[in-house]
Scaffold this motif. Structure first.
Motif, PDB file in Angstrom:
ATOM      1  N   ASN A 675       0.887  -1.357  -0.171  1.00 46.29           N
ATOM      2  CA  ASN A 675      -0.007  -0.038   0.017  1.00 46.29           C
ATOM      3  C   ASN A 675       0.906   1.259   0.058  1.00 46.29           C
ATOM      4  N   SER A 677       0.213   4.422   0.386  1.00 44.26           N
ATOM      5  CA  SER A 677       0.006   5.179   1.615  1.00 44.26           C
ATOM      6  C   SER A 677       0.441   4.729   2.890  1.00 44.26           C
ATOM      7  N   PRO A 701      -7.800  -0.424   3.271  1.00 43.84           N
ATOM      8  CA  PRO A 701      -8.835   0.413   2.542  1.00 43.84           C
ATOM      9  C   PRO A 701     -10.037  -0.023   1.659  1.00 43.84           C
ATOM     10  N   SER A 703     -13.095   0.095   1.820  1.00 42.75           N
ATOM     11  CA  SER A 703     -14.201   1.185   1.085  1.00 42.75           C
ATOM     12  C   SER A 703     -13.797   1.634  -0.033  1.00 42.75           C
ATOM     13  N   GLU A 704     -12.481   1.777  -0.544  1.00 35.91           N
ATOM     14  CA  GLU A 704     -12.205   2.355  -2.026  1.00 35.91           C
ATOM     15  C   GLU A 704     -12.582   1.293  -3.049  1.00 35.91           C
ATOM     16  N   ASP A 706     -14.968  -0.841  -5.462  1.00 40.01           N
ATOM     17  CA  ASP A 706     -16.263  -0.841  -5.785  1.00 40.01           C
ATOM     18  C   ASP A 706     -16.779  -2.346  -6.110  1.00 40.01           C
ATOM     19  N   LYS A 725     -11.960  -8.275  -2.120  1.00 42.96           N
ATOM     20  CA  LYS A 725     -11.642  -6.985  -1.987  1.00 42.96           C
ATOM     21  C   LYS A 725      -9.850  -6.731  -1.790  1.00 42.96           C
ATOM     22  N   LEU A 729      -7.304  -4.973  -4.321  1.00 36.83           N
ATOM     23  CA  LEU A 729      -6.322  -3.735  -3.928  1.00 36.83           C
ATOM     24  C   LEU A 729      -4.829  -4.092  -4.091  1.00 36.83           C
ATOM     25  N   ASP A 770      -3.292   8.282   1.679  1.00 36.67           N
ATOM     26  CA  ASP A 770      -4.239   8.435   3.131  1.00 36.67           C
ATOM     27  C   ASP A 770      -3.222   8.678   4.059  1.00 36.67           C
TER      28      ASP A 770
END
Length: 793
Positions: A675, A677, A701, A703-704, A706, A725, A729, A770
């Motif tokens: 990641n 970030s 993350p 929630s990023e 879809d 998910k 990512l 982030d």
């Protein structure tokens, strides 16, 4: 086994000179060899103990297995993790080989979070999940950390149990942390340094302990507070007791502890403290500016001016300056007086017109970003310089600027999968094999030294030195490493001009030492001169120097400095490894560590471990003039790619007509930490013998993502959806990583920005990331126990 039967003692003596791979080859050569080596316990232990010494695992051949294991006070050579399951010397050698292979991405390794998997990290005290700095004592079996909210925490390395801690109101937020041999150091709000000592480490306070450094009332009060909180004595190995408070004489910035010395840098000087006695043992002054060749010419100016004031403008030049002139030029006949000599100087005699660019102005170190020290040297990383001082003399012995296009003749660049063959290592393949380290494909190039290389302006981030003090590594902001092996010896045989010049005006009497120094300079700056051909003991001819001749002397000193500098730069260039870890425009350096011969690096695109082979002090190149450079580079590149993808060790790269020495280099990366970030938010990387440790945000993350972008089935549980998910990512981050490398490889024109004069500079692109509000210790264990697995993602 041998054509002539030999006694077992003689055979064992012969085998005592063989490394482990050779012994392994003998074992599979015949049943007779296998039985001789493994069939007899005494033979097996003797042979493998000798092999352990040959490999450098143990200090001498007489070491006993129970002597090198862990001890309660943490003084053992190897930790419980290393010695787990070791019953004889063969097991020990196998564990050491497995550990080395795991670091190189060829044996299992696992991720270990702290708090451990299965615990609800969010339920822990808030400062436990805001780790800032990390230290590990693997022999003692503990990890230590300061946090972003204050406090100091000690955990058990294996069980992750909290053994001891200092409260958040006592240790300041974002406190830096140093540790070594049982001594722990952190800084207070006022800049003074607190020193604590592990109670398990035997210690007797020296008689000369500085009374002003003894523990103060604040330390005693917090100890009483902790005693009232708990009387548990079971966690003895994790408890600390106050040792000292080191009162800084002025505001300081960076500091570094290598037992028993603490190096603390202020703006203008550096202080070295003996932590065991609480005393200052050395102060290194003037770390910002060092003298260049202008010091020599200024000294000459002062001497001539002094004599002129005493005896008049037309007086004879002082004797010692005449000797300097003779050493540089031989006997110079007097020149006829000219208008320029008697009064106003001619326009073409101006010293400014003589400046050919070799004259170096004082170079400022600037704000000290990082420091390190060894037994013999101290190191400072400024923005545009890495500066090395000798602890013996207090003088600067080496300056490394951050503006070099190329630092060494060997250069490696991390490659994308486009240039991999079918055997290219991937994270999917690594996970199937039970490992976290992924081998990185490399591009190798070779280049001869040249003074005319263009400039590439970058900034230094950190500098580190090896445990033996012989090798150093510096990191530039554009994900670039500069590894200089044997820098100590290189500095010794290439002393700066400053060491050959007087620090104060010499006496009026002739100085043999001064003449010898200047003769040495003359050997570098001029060819054979009449002075050098004078007989032994013959007194240099007294001459009267005109201003023009005097300026010639100044020019010669400048030329001597230029040639000394070029000789030193060439020597260092031939022993330096230049390593590019990703595209400089899209990857920024974050953190650097150097332990056990391995270099750990965090950038904004990955976490890397670089394992360099230490080259010989004077590598030889059979060809000093490469005629068909492009063809040779292509062959070298293809050959090195094959070497990098195999486990066979090579010491040279060959072509049909040329042989070029190239050290072996291995680089692994850890895609678990992908990641961008969270990579940007890493504030510490620590390496022990068997583990790598970083502070990491365990949250994803999600929630990023879809849901329309992943395959979700009605029967899937929430946990399965989250796993999909996470996979998406990670695939996205991996795509960015590969895409940036491909852009770097295919578009050379966009790698750097260009100044108006043609020089280039590194300007990493701004990265949207982030802000991390969680930080815990994550480690990579390179000697996992059977059945251990990394957490699922």
């Amino acid at each position: 086994m041998f054509p002539t039967e030999l006694p077992a003692e003689i055979v064992i003596l012969i085998l005592s000179y063989l490394p482990i791979p050779s012994i392994s080859s003998l074992r599979i050569l015949s049943k007779e060899w296998l039985y001789f080596i493994d069939g007899n316990a005494q033979n097996r232990n003797t042979i493998y103990r000798n092999a352990a010494w040959i490999e450098g695992y143990i200090p001498d051949r007489t070491s006993m297995l129970d002597e090198i294991g862990p001890k309660e006070d943490g003084t053992g050579l190897f930790s419980e993790r290393t010695m787990h399951g070791v019953e004889d010397w063969k097991d020990f050698c196998k564990r050491r080989r497995t550990n080395a292979r795991a670091w190189a991405g060829r044996a299992p390794s696992i991720i270990m979070p702290s708090p451990r998997q299965g615990e609800d990290a969010t339920s822990k005290p808030s400062h436990h999940t805001r780790v800032h700095r990390i230290k590990v004592d693997e022999q003692a079996g503990i990890t230590m950390a300061t946090t972003q909210m204050g406090g100091f925490i000690v955990r058990d390395l294996e069980t992750d149990e909290v053994l001891w801690e200092l409260p958040t109101w006592y240790v300041r937020p974002f406190a830096h942390l140093e540790y070594g041999r049982g001594f722990m150091i952190f800084d207070r709000d006022d800049g003074n340094k607190e020193v604590w000592r592990r109670e398990a480490v035997p210690y007797e306070r020296p008689a000369d302990f500085d009374i002003t450094s003894k523990p103060d009332e604040r330390q005693e009060n917090v100890v009483n507070y902790l005693v009232h909180l708990s009387s548990n004595t079971a966690n003895f190995k994790g408890r600390f007791t106050p040792h000292a408070v080191l009162n800084m004489p002025e505001p300081t910035r960076a500091y570094r502890f290598v037992y028993p010395t603490l190096l603390v840098a202020s703006l203008e000087r550096a202080y070295l403290w003996d932590v065991t006695s609480g005393t200052t043992v050395q102060v290194i002054e003037n770390i910002q500016v060092i003298r260049g060749p202008e010091h020599a010419t200024q000294w000459l100016d002062d001497q001539v001016q002094e004599q002129s004031e005493e005896d008049g403008e037309e007086s004879q030049v002082p004797q010692e300056i005449s000797e300097v002139a003779d050493a540089l030029f031989g006997s110079l006949p007097p020149e006829p007086a000219t208008a320029g000599d008697a009064g106003e100087m001619d326009a073409d005699d101006d010293d400014d017109d003589d400046d050919d660019g070799s004259m170096q102005l004082p170079q400022f170190l600037g704000l000290v970003r990082y420091v390190d020290l060894s037994e013999r040297h101290v190191f400072f990383a400024g923005r545009y310089l890495v500066r090395v001082f000798s602890r013996e003399t207090g003088k600067c012995i080496l300056d490394i600027p951050s503006i070099r296009w190329r630092y060494g003749r060997w250069r490696w660049e991390v490659r994308s999968k486009l240039y991999c063959d079918d055997d290219c290592d991937t994270y999917e393949k690594a996970r199937k094999e039970g490992r976290e380290a992924v081998r990185v494909p490399l591009k190798f190039s070779y280049e001869e030294y040249s003074r005319s290389m263009r400039n590439l302006v970058d900034q230094f981030v950190a500098v580190h030195v090896s445990e033996d003090g012989k090798h150093l590594v510096a990191m530039l902001s554009g994900s670039r490493l500069v590894v200089i092996h044997h820098f100590e010896e290189l500095a010794k045989r290439n002393p700066p001009l400053d060491t050959a010049l007087p620090t104060t005006p010499p006496p009026r009497s002739p100085s043999a030492a001064g003449l010898a120094s200047m003769a040495a300079i003359s050997a570098l700056s001029t060819t054979s001169s009449p002075a050098s051909q004078q007989g032994p003991g013959q007194r240099p001819i007294q001459v009267r120097l005109t201003r023009r001749q005097f300026r010639m002397m100044k020019r010669a000193l400048r030329l001597a400095h230029k040639r000394l500098e070029e000789k030193r730069d060439r020597d260092i260039f031939e022993h330096t490894m230049d390593i590019q870890l990703g595209p400089p425009a899209m990857s920024c350096s974050v953190y650097l560590a150097y332990e056990n011969g391995r270099i750990g690096v965090v950038t904004t695109n990955s976490v890397y471990v670089v394992i360099p082979e230490i080259p010989t002090l004077s590598p030889t190149v059979s060809d000093s003039n490469l005629n068909d450079h492009q063809r040779i580079m292509l062959n070298l590149e293809n050959d090195f790619s094959r070497r990098a993808s195999s486990n066979h060790h090579h010491s040279s790269t060959s072509t049909s007509t040329n042989t070029i020495y190239a050290p072996y280099l291995q680089i692994t990366r850890f895609p678990f930490f992908s990641n961008p970030s969270w990579l940007t938010e890493i504030s510490c990387l620590m390496m022990s013998d068997t583990g790598l440790y970083v502070n990491w945000n365990f949250r994803w993350p999600l929630s990023e993502v879809d849901l329309d972008d992943i395959d979700v089935y009605p029967a899937m549980s929430e946990e399965e959806v989250d796993r999909e998910k996470k996979k998406m990512l990670r695939d996205t981050w991996e795509m960015f990583y590969e895409g940036h490398l491909e852009d770097y490889e295919t578009d050379e024109g966009s790698r750097y920005l260009v100044f108006a004069n043609g020089d280039m500079y590194v300007a990493p692109a701004a990265i949207d990331h982030d802000e991390s509000d969680v930080s815990t210790i994550y480690s990579v264990n390179f000697l996992p126990r059977p059945g251990s697995l990394s957490p699922e993602f």
